[in-house]
Design an enzyme around this catalytic site. Sequence first.
Site, short mmCIF file in Angstrom:
data_model
loop_
_atom_site.label_atom_id
_atom_site.label_comp_id
_atom_site.label_asym_id
_atom_site.label_seq_id
_atom_site.Cartn_x
_atom_site.Cartn_y
_atom_site.Cartn_z
N HIS A 1 56.75 62.37 0.05
CA HIS A 1 58.09 63.24 -0.30
C HIS A 1 57.44 64.37 -1.03
O HIS A 1 58.32 65.32 -1.41
CB HIS A 1 58.90 62.54 -1.34
CG HIS A 1 58.25 62.09 -2.33
ND1 HIS A 1 57.85 60.71 -2.93
CD2 HIS A 1 58.39 62.66 -3.63
CE1 HIS A 1 57.51 60.79 -3.99
NE2 HIS A 1 57.69 61.85 -4.53
N ASP B 1 55.63 56.83 2.70
CA ASP B 1 55.63 57.88 1.93
C ASP B 1 53.88 58.40 1.48
O ASP B 1 53.58 57.99 0.40
CB ASP B 1 56.20 57.52 0.32
CG ASP B 1 56.59 58.45 -0.41
OD1 ASP B 1 56.26 59.67 -0.15
OD2 ASP B 1 57.10 58.24 -1.54
N GLY C 1 56.71 63.75 -11.85
CA GLY C 1 55.58 64.50 -11.95
C GLY C 1 54.16 63.64 -11.54
O GLY C 1 53.22 64.13 -11.16
N SER D 1 54.44 61.46 -9.21
CA SER D 1 54.39 61.19 -7.63
C SER D 1 53.15 61.64 -6.87
O SER D 1 52.46 62.65 -7.25
CB SER D 1 55.55 61.84 -6.97
OG SER D 1 56.71 61.19 -6.99
N SER E 1 55.11 56.40 -5.37
CA SER E 1 56.20 56.74 -4.57
C SER E 1 57.38 56.87 -5.70
O SER E 1 57.71 58.13 -5.71
CB SER E 1 56.70 55.76 -3.60
OG SER E 1 58.03 56.13 -2.82
#
Length: 299
Positions: free
Chosen positions: A147, A177, A253, A255, A270
């Site tokens: 993402h 993801d 942040g 991620s 994720s």
Amino acid sequence: MRIKRTSNRSNAARRVRTTAVLAGLAAVAALAVPTANAETPRTFSANQLTAASDAVLGADIAGTAWNIDPQSKRLVVTVDSTVSKAEINQIKKSAGANADALRIERTPGKFTKLISGGDAIYSSTGRCSLGFNVRSGSTYYFLTAGHCTDGATTWWANSARTTVLGTTSGSSFPNNDYGIVRYTNTTIPKDGTVGGQDITSAANATVGMAVTRRGSTTGTHSGSVTALNATVNYGGGDVVYGMIRTNVCAEPGDSGGPLYSGTRAIGLTSGGSGNCSSGGTTFFQPVTEALSAYGVSVY
């Protein structure tokens, strides 16, 4: 425009992932679901649990995550703070005759994709965290969340976007993801470490495994794996499958940041709910799937 790999799962594949053996759910407040006979709990077949899982997916309620608990033979549906009682009833109604197979649990906070080796990386769409440096022969890349790479082309090492890292060469989101960025800047160090921890191999998660996560917002935090093969509905059609569920906290942040256990790479951050002040539930993309998809390895 989203960049997507062509490896999205078919419905049949999703069902296979859903019926995989799962266990070890985190302790969260439960919303009781009455059974047909409280004194003699019913058992449910794999087909019934798969049908219940498909029904939850079909209900399409954002802020839900679900996985099978093989010990109780129930489908555990975790709902975040945004899911109303009416929406819970909608989930039960969607499950129909298999509604008794559901065990619905409430978790604080809201499930979100956490966009805003743990180091900060920047694209035109925001900030994420570098997962693991990887390579194929003499070509170097890094992994992060799909993402994050979805719709992003160029990546920088600083918020001013003056030091280029590389360009997105693959992205898989939703369904999966994970994404991969090829380094184009030859002057950037490409250590095979996460912070001070050397990463030498990759492994699949197991329930109860002690794990550590590193991210550009909250730094390093540890916890354990609580379930496997979870499905998460972030809303807006963003549903991911086969996630690792943990009790490690994370915030926007973080991620794409790495999940690891000792020297072993385990996953990519994720999303989830909560924060690192009060705690929360966080989901991770298994890193072995990304390594296999792109034909790269940690080092």
